[in-house]
Design an enzyme around this catalytic site. Structure first.
Site, PDB file in Angstrom:
ATOM      1  N   ASP A  21       6.993  -1.746   4.125  1.00  0.00           N
ATOM      2  CA  ASP A  21       6.359  -2.828   3.370  1.00  0.00           C
ATOM      3  C   ASP A  21       5.095  -3.325   4.082  1.00  0.00           C
ATOM      4  OD1 ASP A  21       6.044  -4.598   1.311  1.00  0.00           O
ATOM      5  OD2 ASP A  21       7.582  -6.011   1.975  1.00  0.00           O
ATOM      6  N   ASN A  23       1.669  -2.682   2.894  1.00  0.00           N
ATOM      7  CA  ASN A  23       0.415  -1.934   2.679  1.00  0.00           C
ATOM      8  C   ASN A  23      -0.667  -2.802   2.040  1.00  0.00           C
ATOM      9  OD1 ASN A  23       1.834   0.262   3.544  1.00  0.00           O
ATOM     10  ND2 ASN A  23       1.973   1.270   1.550  1.00  0.00           N
ATOM     11  N   GLY A  24      -0.264  -3.579   1.046  1.00  0.00           N
ATOM     12  CA  GLY A  24      -1.222  -4.391   0.303  1.00  0.00           C
ATOM     13  C   GLY A  24      -1.869  -5.448   1.185  1.00  0.00           C
ATOM     14  N   THR A  67      12.566   0.656  -8.372  1.00  0.00           N
ATOM     15  CA  THR A  67      12.584   0.526  -9.840  1.00  0.00           C
ATOM     16  C   THR A  67      11.718  -0.670 -10.258  1.00  0.00           C
ATOM     17  OG1 THR A  67      14.696  -0.621  -9.549  1.00  0.00           O
ATOM     18  CG2 THR A  67      14.822   1.626 -10.348  1.00  0.00           C
ATOM     19  N   ASN A  69       9.027  -1.697  -8.755  1.00  0.00           N
ATOM     20  CA  ASN A  69       7.596  -1.441  -8.538  1.00  0.00           C
ATOM     21  C   ASN A  69       6.873  -0.934  -9.794  1.00  0.00           C
ATOM     22  OD1 ASN A  69       8.090  -0.331  -5.105  1.00  0.00           O
ATOM     23  ND2 ASN A  69       7.384  -2.323  -5.836  1.00  0.00           N
ATOM     24  N   TRP A  70       7.643  -0.485 -10.795  1.00  0.00           N
ATOM     25  CA  TRP A  70       7.007  -0.096 -12.064  1.00  0.00           C
ATOM     26  C   TRP A  70       6.296  -1.276 -12.706  1.00  0.00           C
ATOM     27  CZ3 TRP A  70       6.279   4.815 -12.768  1.00  0.00           C
ATOM     28  CH2 TRP A  70       7.226   5.755 -12.357  1.00  0.00           C
ATOM     29  N   ARG A  72       4.273  -3.286 -11.331  1.00  0.00           N
ATOM     30  CA  ARG A  72       2.944  -3.578 -10.747  1.00  0.00           C
ATOM     31  C   ARG A  72       1.852  -3.196 -11.744  1.00  0.00           C
ATOM     32  NH1 ARG A  72       3.086  -2.581  -4.245  1.00  0.00           N
ATOM     33  NH2 ARG A  72       4.927  -3.875  -3.901  1.00  0.00           N
ATOM     34  N   SER A 197      15.570  -6.143  -1.097  1.00  0.00           N
ATOM     35  CA  SER A 197      14.856  -5.642  -2.279  1.00  0.00           C
ATOM     36  C   SER A 197      15.553  -4.465  -2.967  1.00  0.00           C
ATOM     37  CB  SER A 197      13.407  -5.274  -1.909  1.00  0.00           C
ATOM     38  OG  SER A 197      12.746  -6.367  -1.326  1.00  0.00           O
TER      39      SER A 197
HETATM   40  C1  IPE Z   1      10.134  -2.914  -1.468  1.00  0.00           C
HETATM   41  O1  IPE Z   1       8.876  -3.472  -1.274  1.00  0.00           O
HETATM   42  C2  IPE Z   1       9.999  -1.559  -2.068  1.00  0.00           C
HETATM   43  C3  IPE Z   1       9.340  -0.557  -1.230  1.00  0.00           C
HETATM   44  C4  IPE Z   1       9.004  -0.695   0.012  1.00  0.00           C
HETATM   45  C5  IPE Z   1       9.070   0.680  -1.874  1.00  0.00           C
HETATM   46  P1  IPE Z   1       8.280  -4.552  -2.286  1.00  0.00           P
HETATM   47  O2  IPE Z   1       7.030  -5.036  -1.684  1.00  0.00           O
HETATM   48  O3  IPE Z   1       8.216  -3.998  -3.634  1.00  0.00           O
HETATM   49  O4  IPE Z   1       9.420  -5.666  -2.230  1.00  0.00           O
HETATM   50  P2  IPE Z   1       9.432  -7.162  -2.770  1.00  0.00           P
HETATM   51  O5  IPE Z   1       9.231  -7.097  -4.231  1.00  0.00           O
HETATM   52  O6  IPE Z   1       8.345  -7.887  -2.082  1.00  0.00           O
HETATM   53  O7  IPE Z   1      10.779  -7.680  -2.395  1.00  0.00           O
HETATM   54  C1  IPE Z   2       4.758  -1.332   0.330  1.00  0.00           C
HETATM   55  O1  IPE Z   2       3.654  -2.148   0.479  1.00  0.00           O
HETATM   56  C2  IPE Z   2       4.499  -0.147  -0.557  1.00  0.00           C
HETATM   57  C3  IPE Z   2       5.194  -0.202  -1.851  1.00  0.00           C
HETATM   58  C4  IPE Z   2       6.012  -1.108  -2.241  1.00  0.00           C
HETATM   59  C5  IPE Z   2       4.919   0.880  -2.779  1.00  0.00           C
HETATM   60  P1  IPE Z   2       3.289  -3.261  -0.590  1.00  0.00           P
HETATM   61  O2  IPE Z   2       2.401  -2.655  -1.623  1.00  0.00           O
HETATM   62  O3  IPE Z   2       4.502  -3.908  -1.097  1.00  0.00           O
HETATM   63  O4  IPE Z   2       2.444  -4.254   0.312  1.00  0.00           O
HETATM   64  P2  IPE Z   2       2.488  -5.841   0.260  1.00  0.00           P
HETATM   65  O5  IPE Z   2       3.915  -6.242   0.396  1.00  0.00           O
HETATM   66  O6  IPE Z   2       1.904  -6.260  -1.045  1.00  0.00           O
HETATM   67  O7  IPE Z   2       1.665  -6.262   1.436  1.00  0.00           O
HETATM   68 MG    MG Z   3       5.577  -5.522  -0.509  1.00  0.00          MG
END
Ligand code: IPE
Ligand code: IPE
Ligand code: MG
Length: 246
Positions: A21, A23-24, A67, A69-70, A72, A197
């Site tokens: 978790d 990356n964003g 599941t 993450n769809w 987003r 999660s």
């Molecule tokens: C959990 O990360 C899923 C993955 C790392 C693939 P998220 O960033 O989607 O989790 P939440 O929604 O913040 O709990």
């Molecule tokens: C984890 O990083 C990757 C996936 C869930 C695909 P995020 O994309 O959730 O990054 P944050 O949590 O927004 O920083």
């Molecule tokens: Mg995240």
């Protein structure tokens, strides 16, 4: 003594699972788009896969896409699926070189055609590898996995393939996507979030949990070493008393 020397090789987790978790936020900190974070996240994946194999961890499971993450933004989902395809292409060599078997868990049918094709190709090409099993959780949700297991078991009871009385924990295990994997010993989550999660709820029943503030693209070999050393210094009691263990 260096960090890696502090790791006891005969006391590694049999199954290490990671919620990758952050990356964003990593990208945002650098004034870049989220996709930039995901791209750099794939470099961490390679680093941690190689390091885990090097150490001798037998099972590594990575949460790559849930599941949920769809939900987003469409562009981000598309970018993630494209990255999946290009990483699978790039990493095949590494998997073969390190004798790593790839498998995937989740509702794989919901993945775009191209991603599925690439995924099943790599799975097929690495299926006889024995050094480490790398499991990618893709379009994975633990509740969905459990729901499917319940349905399959009910179906078997209905058709008299198994009896209601015979249902035990091992039968439930056999109906999960992770049926060929041992329980998770250590679960790591990066980025400072303290939640699960919807990941491997059944399988982490007795896992040690390790949370770090490091964002996934920054997660280094040394960060993994530290997590493993921390794990090895814990006392796993499984309901017993400390005296019983020692
Ligand atoms: C959990 O990360 C899923 C993955 C790392 C693939 P998220 O960033 O989607 O989790 P939440 O929604 O913040 O709990
Ligand atoms: C984890 O990083 C990757 C996936 C869930 C695909 P995020 O994309 O959730 O990054 P944050 O949590 O927004 O920083
Ligand atoms: Mg995240």
């Amino acid at each position: 003594m260096s960090l890696v020397e502090k790791i006891q090789k005969d006391f590694l987790p049999k199954h290490l699972a990671i919620i990758m978790d952050g990356n964003g936020r990593w990208a945002k900190q650098k004034g870049k788009l989220r996709v930039f974070g995901h791209e750099n996240g794939t470099k961490s994946v390679r680093r941690i896969v190689e390091t885990s194999a090097e150490l001798g961890i037998k099972n590594l499971t990575l949460y790559a896409f849930s599941t949920e993450n769809w939900n987003r933004p469409r562009l981000e989902v598309e970018a993630l699926m494209r990255l999946l395809v290009s990483s699978l292409r790039k990493e095949l060599k590494i998997l073969l070189k390190n004798n790593i078997k790839l498998q995937a868990i989740g509702s794989l049918d919901t993945l775009p055609k191209k991603a599925k094709k690439e995924l099943f190709e790599v799975i097929e090409k690495t299926k006889d590898n024995t050094h480490m099993t790398l499991t990618l959780a893709l379009s994975y949700g633990s509740r969905e996995e459990l729901k499917n297991a319940v349905k399959e078991i009910c179906e078997k009871v209905k058709n008299n393939i198994i009896s209601l009385e015979s249902i035990d924990e091992s039968i439930i295990n056999q109906h999960l996507y992770t049926q060929n994997l041992p329980d998770v010993d250590l679960l790591i989550r990066t980025s400072g979030e303290h939640r699960i999660s919807n990941f491997l709820l059944w399988q982490i029943a007795y896992a040690e949990l390790y949370f770090t503030d490091v964002l996934w693209p920054d997660f280094s070999k040394e960060d993994l070493y530290e997590a493993l050393i921390n794990y090895q210094n814990r006392e796993r009691r499984f309901g017993k008393t400390s005296e019983q263990i020692n």
